[in-house]
Design a protein around this motif. Sequence first.
Motif, PDB file in Angstrom:
ATOM      1  N   LYS A  97      37.482 146.507  57.345  1.00 31.11           N
ATOM      2  CA  LYS A  97      37.945 145.492  58.294  1.00 31.11           C
ATOM      3  C   LYS A  97      39.368 145.024  57.992  1.00 31.11           C
ATOM      4  CE  LYS A  97      33.438 143.318  59.060  1.00 31.11           C
ATOM      5  NZ  LYS A  97      32.674 142.078  58.857  1.00 31.11           N
ATOM      6  N   GLY A  98      39.838 145.297  56.767  1.00 28.85           N
ATOM      7  CA  GLY A  98      41.163 144.818  56.372  1.00 28.85           C
ATOM      8  C   GLY A  98      41.130 143.382  55.873  1.00 28.85           C
ATOM      9  N   TRP A  99      39.970 142.924  55.393  1.00 33.07           N
ATOM     10  CA  TRP A  99      39.833 141.561  54.898  1.00 33.07           C
ATOM     11  C   TRP A  99      40.095 141.546  53.400  1.00 33.07           C
ATOM     12  CZ3 TRP A  99      34.838 139.019  57.269  1.00 33.07           C
ATOM     13  CH2 TRP A  99      34.951 139.000  58.654  1.00 33.07           C
ATOM     14  N   VAL A 100      40.901 140.595  52.953  1.00 34.57           N
ATOM     15  CA  VAL A 100      41.233 140.467  51.532  1.00 34.57           C
ATOM     16  C   VAL A 100      41.218 138.992  51.125  1.00 34.57           C
ATOM     17  CG1 VAL A 100      42.661 142.561  51.523  1.00 34.57           C
ATOM     18  CG2 VAL A 100      43.731 140.341  51.925  1.00 34.57           C
ATOM     19  N   LEU A 101      41.213 138.784  49.819  1.00 38.50           N
ATOM     20  CA  LEU A 101      41.371 137.451  49.234  1.00 38.50           C
ATOM     21  C   LEU A 101      42.656 137.385  48.422  1.00 38.50           C
ATOM     22  CD1 LEU A 101      37.728 136.977  47.843  1.00 38.50           C
ATOM     23  CD2 LEU A 101      38.645 136.139  50.009  1.00 38.50           C
TER      24      LEU A 101
END
Length: 176
Positions: free
Chosen positions: A84-88
């Motif tokens: 999804k291209g989700w990062v922290l």
Amino acid sequence: YPNIGGYSTLVRDTSKEDIPNDGLTEKDIKEYIERVVTEGIETEFQAYMILPQIISQAALDKWFIPNSPAVKEIMHVVLRHKEKGWVLSNPMNPSTKRILHLKIRKIERGEIFVATTEYWYLRWWNTKDNSYTYPYRETNRQQYVLRKHKDSWKVYETIRPQPRTSSPPQPTHPDS
């Protein structure tokens, strides 16, 4: 049971249990079990923090049994969020986690059950949209099941409830 200051102490013989107790006290064993769980939690958090990089199998294998339900669950989240291209890992991301309470519930011959209360705040950044897309903020109770693997105890499974307060964004369909 011995009673000191209103607290009772349960004394039991751990010599016949399948716990590494080569001359160790019950306190030493308890600290060891607590460390396995806390390091497992830290490793899971790091797996999310380093996205889009994928955590190494060696890092997981240090505290988790390879190919266990706990590892599969972590890797499922990691791979889904990478896709999804989700990062922290974006600058100034406030994501954090905290262990509020940890208690060894039961020690059996082949398994150890540890209950925790944990606070997790994961504010997922969408690299495709350059915006925060999903805040996960939960305080929940979890149960860790530890099993022996190659002469050391490791996390086999994490039993956790479904999120109560946050839900991921639902896709919108043109039909609705």
